[in-house]
Design a protein around this motif. Structure first.
Motif, mmCIF file in Angstrom:
data_model
loop_
_atom_site.group_PDB
_atom_site.id
_atom_site.type_symbol
_atom_site.label_atom_id
_atom_site.label_comp_id
_atom_site.label_asym_id
_atom_site.label_seq_id
_atom_site.Cartn_x
_atom_site.Cartn_y
_atom_site.Cartn_z
ATOM 1 N N GLY A 288 -32.502 72.289 -29.351
ATOM 2 C CA GLY A 288 -32.468 71.643 -30.664
ATOM 3 C C GLY A 288 -32.613 70.146 -30.585
ATOM 4 N N GLY A 289 -31.922 69.523 -29.641
ATOM 5 C CA GLY A 289 -32.001 68.075 -29.484
ATOM 6 C C GLY A 289 -33.041 67.632 -28.483
ATOM 7 N N ARG A 290 -33.874 68.578 -28.008
ATOM 8 C CA ARG A 290 -34.916 68.328 -27.004
ATOM 9 C C ARG A 290 -34.329 67.752 -25.721
ATOM 10 N NH1 ARG A 290 -36.949 66.269 -31.694
ATOM 11 N NH2 ARG A 290 -38.610 67.458 -32.732
ATOM 12 N N THR A 291 -33.152 68.229 -25.344
ATOM 13 C CA THR A 291 -32.541 67.799 -24.084
ATOM 14 C C THR A 291 -32.484 68.927 -23.050
ATOM 15 O OG1 THR A 291 -30.341 68.198 -25.036
ATOM 16 C CG2 THR A 291 -31.186 65.938 -25.104
ATOM 17 N N ALA A 292 -32.856 70.158 -23.410
ATOM 18 C CA ALA A 292 -33.014 71.211 -22.409
ATOM 19 C C ALA A 292 -34.140 70.789 -21.467
ATOM 20 C CB ALA A 292 -33.352 72.536 -23.082
ATOM 21 N N LEU A 293 -33.954 70.977 -20.172
ATOM 22 C CA LEU A 293 -34.902 70.459 -19.171
ATOM 23 C C LEU A 293 -36.039 71.450 -18.943
ATOM 24 C CD1 LEU A 293 -35.354 68.069 -17.225
ATOM 25 C CD2 LEU A 293 -34.163 69.423 -15.477
ATOM 26 N N LEU A 294 -37.236 71.048 -19.355
ATOM 27 C CA LEU A 294 -38.424 71.896 -19.253
ATOM 28 C C LEU A 294 -39.337 71.426 -18.130
ATOM 29 C CD1 LEU A 294 -39.341 72.153 -23.058
ATOM 30 C CD2 LEU A 294 -37.899 73.713 -21.713
ATOM 31 N N SER A 295 -40.155 72.342 -17.628
ATOM 32 C CA SER A 295 -41.121 71.974 -16.598
ATOM 33 C C SER A 295 -42.353 71.294 -17.198
ATOM 34 C CB SER A 295 -41.539 73.210 -15.808
ATOM 35 O OG SER A 295 -42.061 74.206 -16.667
ATOM 36 N N GLU A 296 -42.615 71.538 -18.479
ATOM 37 C CA GLU A 296 -43.713 70.897 -19.202
ATOM 38 C C GLU A 296 -43.144 70.240 -20.456
ATOM 39 O OE1 GLU A 296 -46.709 70.652 -18.037
ATOM 40 O OE2 GLU A 296 -46.373 71.987 -16.310
ATOM 41 N N PRO A 297 -43.831 69.219 -20.994
ATOM 42 C CA PRO A 297 -43.289 68.486 -22.149
ATOM 43 C C PRO A 297 -43.067 69.390 -23.364
ATOM 44 C CG PRO A 297 -45.092 67.263 -21.145
ATOM 45 C CD PRO A 297 -45.085 68.621 -20.495
ATOM 46 N N TYR A 298 -42.189 68.932 -24.235
ATOM 47 C CA TYR A 298 -41.961 69.634 -25.497
ATOM 48 C C TYR A 298 -43.244 69.647 -26.313
ATOM 49 C CZ TYR A 298 -36.951 70.199 -24.946
ATOM 50 O OH TYR A 298 -35.719 70.610 -24.514
ATOM 51 N N ASN A 299 -43.491 70.774 -26.957
ATOM 52 C CA ASN A 299 -44.701 70.940 -27.744
ATOM 53 C C ASN A 299 -44.750 69.963 -28.912
ATOM 54 O OD1 ASN A 299 -47.112 72.664 -28.457
ATOM 55 N ND2 ASN A 299 -45.896 72.953 -30.323
ATOM 56 N N ASP A 300 -43.582 69.668 -29.520
ATOM 57 C CA ASP A 300 -43.558 68.777 -30.683
ATOM 58 C C ASP A 300 -43.129 67.363 -30.331
ATOM 59 O OD1 ASP A 300 -40.959 69.460 -30.105
ATOM 60 O OD2 ASP A 300 -40.401 69.969 -32.159
ATOM 61 N N ASP A 301 -43.000 67.046 -29.046
ATOM 62 C CA ASP A 301 -42.728 65.678 -28.601
ATOM 63 C C ASP A 301 -43.146 65.560 -27.141
ATOM 64 O OD1 ASP A 301 -41.918 63.151 -28.008
ATOM 65 O OD2 ASP A 301 -39.808 63.438 -28.537
ATOM 66 N N PRO A 302 -44.440 65.355 -26.899
ATOM 67 C CA PRO A 302 -44.956 65.320 -25.528
ATOM 68 C C PRO A 302 -44.395 64.177 -24.678
ATOM 69 C CG PRO A 302 -46.735 65.643 -27.118
ATOM 70 C CD PRO A 302 -45.515 65.275 -27.901
ATOM 71 N N SER A 303 -43.606 63.290 -25.278
ATOM 72 C CA SER A 303 -43.061 62.165 -24.520
ATOM 73 C C SER A 303 -41.862 62.562 -23.668
ATOM 74 C CB SER A 303 -42.652 61.032 -25.469
ATOM 75 O OG SER A 303 -41.505 61.398 -26.238
ATOM 76 N N THR A 304 -41.337 63.765 -23.854
ATOM 77 C CA THR A 304 -40.123 64.147 -23.126
ATOM 78 C C THR A 304 -40.188 65.569 -22.597
ATOM 79 O OG1 THR A 304 -37.695 64.275 -23.251
ATOM 80 C CG2 THR A 304 -38.925 64.911 -25.223
ATOM 81 N N LYS A 305 -39.530 65.773 -21.462
ATOM 82 C CA LYS A 305 -39.314 67.115 -20.907
ATOM 83 C C LYS A 305 -37.845 67.492 -20.975
ATOM 84 C CE LYS A 305 -43.120 66.955 -17.532
ATOM 85 N NZ LYS A 305 -43.458 67.077 -16.078
ATOM 86 N N GLY A 306 -37.021 66.654 -21.603
ATOM 87 C CA GLY A 306 -35.600 66.935 -21.697
ATOM 88 C C GLY A 306 -34.772 66.053 -20.785
ATOM 89 N N VAL A 307 -33.531 66.442 -20.571
ATOM 90 C CA VAL A 307 -32.576 65.625 -19.822
ATOM 91 C C VAL A 307 -31.990 66.442 -18.676
ATOM 92 C CG1 VAL A 307 -30.352 64.438 -19.931
ATOM 93 C CG2 VAL A 307 -31.987 64.202 -21.820
ATOM 94 N N ALA A 308 -32.021 65.868 -17.490
ATOM 95 C CA ALA A 308 -31.371 66.482 -16.328
ATOM 96 C C ALA A 308 -30.010 65.831 -16.150
ATOM 97 C CB ALA A 308 -32.219 66.284 -15.081
ATOM 98 N N ILE A 309 -28.955 66.613 -16.285
ATOM 99 C CA ILE A 309 -27.613 66.058 -16.124
ATOM 100 C C ILE A 309 -27.298 65.825 -14.648
ATOM 101 C CG2 ILE A 309 -25.153 66.530 -16.506
ATOM 102 C CD1 ILE A 309 -25.936 67.898 -19.108
ATOM 103 N N HIS A 310 -27.868 66.663 -13.760
ATOM 104 C CA HIS A 310 -27.698 66.484 -12.317
ATOM 105 C C HIS A 310 -29.040 66.618 -11.625
ATOM 106 C CE1 HIS A 310 -23.342 66.665 -12.697
ATOM 107 N NE2 HIS A 310 -23.454 67.801 -13.359
#
Length: 526
Positions: A288-310
């Motif tokens: 929902g907040g686009r912070t899940a860590l993806l291997s490819e960018p978010y479809n609706d926000d190509p500037s981010t792949k999410g957040v890695a906490i570790h």
């Protein structure tokens, strides 16, 4: 001397056709399951108590495989805005709350979901400033991986234009660099440090309220993660041991945040109903907040792949530390890149013999990662209700092509992977029949379509197993929990009707008539 449970229908769930009409229990253990007449004949000298099921249906005790019991209690005690569907209504209810709150004190609410609002607009600091300038505001997102505050809250927390994003977190900003008030994951800690202190009596009240609601909902147990958020972990552990004791029976398996492990896992635990389960690790955020860590960018926000906490190295070190306590781990992993890191760490640091790790949520997978999972002693801790809540907006986040490997519960089972079912309450409603309904229909109760990704629908038997035998496997207790069979614990969820005789939408009107833990009735419908 024991108890005979009779006068109804018994669904042992040992297989999908299994049925009986009586159960005999003794000292908290199931002794016999079968026909009433035969059980009475075999155990006539030991039957001391009789419980008439009044035509209702007995199931193995439902266990929520992933929730936050104290957080659920807080939701019941606090202002809940999770059902609000417009910014206008959100502003109205927050203004009412502010008007009833002394000036200068915090206005706090739980569960906003911008996907329900017009244009999916997040209620940022500018929006909250129109609610009140006399109170700091803290509004938690439904996923609990983000929160938003107003200008007064930002000032108290010292979050300015010059503030840097913390590791594993993000401060959202306007185009001029000023913070919007929207804080993701570890950035929330800035605000949490200036929130009013929480005392032990509040935590205890929240747990008591939560426990009563869990009983009403038919739960005999839950795997809960709470030990790192309310003062010291020891104090929270003490609250669990105070609330779940004596006549209050509930099988609480505690997920221990890795930063609380040294405190919790170095002591002796004597409460048979409160036990440490796994070391909990957060690896990424939420879709929902686009912070899940993806291997490819978010479809609706190509500037981010999410957040890695570790990082991979940090995660491996935490898993290795857990193994020194002879403990399994439970890793929050939603994105596929997070899943890859988790699998790599588990492969490098095998779980102790006789135990299983678990991966929690697992919403985005890839076939090659599932193949690696098949070789590990791991349980996948899924939340069926996420399908009803996250669709259709999740299609925008991930895109249709990537979606075929997402929320793929049927695929996981077909590939031989062990799955357990939870709610993630307070993120989702606690009620197990809502989760079972979502697993089978893949839609919201009020909708009438064939379901999102209908090929991933579960059968009723499979859905029930998630909340019974599946939850037992998650804690390596399938030998005595999760079924109605001789030698198993006398934990039962008794419903007024047999779900197998009803259409899915009818399940939601079925009442829990009794919740039984250790042969003891903990809740009875009046």
């Amino acid at each position: 001397m024991g108890t005979i449970w009779y006068g109804g229908f018994v669904r042992p769930l040992t297989d999908k056709e299994a049925a009986a009409n009586a159960v005999f229990t003794e000292n908290g253990t199931i002794i016999a399951v079968g026909e009433e007449k035969k059980i009475r004949e075999l155990h006539k000298d030991k039957i001391e108590k009789e419980v008439d099921l009044n035509g209702h249906t007995m199931y193995p005790g439902f266990t929520d495989s992933h929730l936050h019991m104290i957080g659920h209690g807080e939701k019941l005690l606090k202002l809940d805005v999770s059902e609000i569907t417009s910014l206008k209504d959100l502003k109205k209810i927050l203004k009412e709350k502010a008007a009833a709150t002394p000036a200068g004190e915090w206005v706090m609410a739980e569960g906003f979901n911008e996907n329900l609002y017009e244009n999916h607009t997040v209620p940022d600091r500018e929006f909250l400033d129109t609610v009140t300038s006399e109170h700091p505001v803290m509004l938690t997102r439904v996923c609990r991986h983000a929160m938003v505050t107003n200008s007064k809250g930002l000032s108290l927390a010292g979050i300015t234009k010059a503030a840097s994003d913390p590791d594993g977190g993000r401060i959202e900003r306007f185009s001029n660099g000023e913070p919007t008030g929207y804080l993701h994951d570890q950035a929330q800690e800035f605000l949490k440090k200036v929130l009013p202190p929480i005392d032990k009596s509040y935590v205890k009240r929240a747990l008591e309220v939560s426990l009563e609601d869990l009983y009403r909902s038919g739960f005999t147990g839950g795997h809960t993660e709470d030990l790192f958020y309310y003062n010291e972990p020891q104090e929270t552990l003490d609250v669990f041991n105070e609330v779940i004791s004596g006549s209050k029976k509930f099988r609480a398996n505690l997920l221990v945040h890795h930063e609380a492990a040294d405190t919790v896992l170095t002591q002796k635990h004597t409460n048979p109903f409160v036990e440490p389960g796994s070391v909990k690790i957060f690896l990424d955020g939420a879709l929902g907040g686009r912070t899940a860590l993806l291997s490819e960018p978010y479809n609706d926000d190509p500037s981010t792949k999410g957040v890695a906490i570790h990082s991979q190295e940090e995660l491996s070190a935490i898993v290795s530390a857990a193994r020194k306590f002879d403990m399994p781990v439970a890793i929050h992993t939603i994105g596929d890149a997070a899943l890859e890191r988790a699998v790599t760490a588990l492969e490098a640091h095998p779980v102790p013999d006789g135990k299983r790790d678990r991966l929690i949520h697992l919403q985005v997978t890839r076939p090659e990662l599932r193949a690696r999972l098949q070789k590990l002693p791991v349980v996948l801790d899924i939340q069926p209700r996420f399908v009803a809540s996250d669709f259709p907006w999740v299609v925008e986040r991930l895109g249709k092509e990537r979606l075929r490997d997402c929320f793929a519960w049927k695929t996981l089972l077909k590939e031989g992977l062990m799955c357990a079912g939870g709610s993630d309450a307070p993120i989702e409603p606690i009620h197990p029949l809502l989760g079972i309904h979502a697993a089978v229909t893949r839609r919201k109760p009020e909708e009438a379509h064939e379901g999102y990704q209908p090929e991933e629908k579960l059968s009723l038997f499979e859905a029930l197993q998630l909340f019974t035998a599946g939850s037992a496997k998650a804690v390596s207790r399938e030998h005595d929990l999760g079924l109605i069979a001789p030698g198993y614990k006398a934990d039962f969820t008794i419903l007024e009707k047999d779900l197998f005789a009803l259409a899915p939408d009818e399940w939601l009107n079925v009442k829990v008539t009794k919740t039984v833990v250790d042969e003891t009735v903990m809740y009875e419908l009046k």
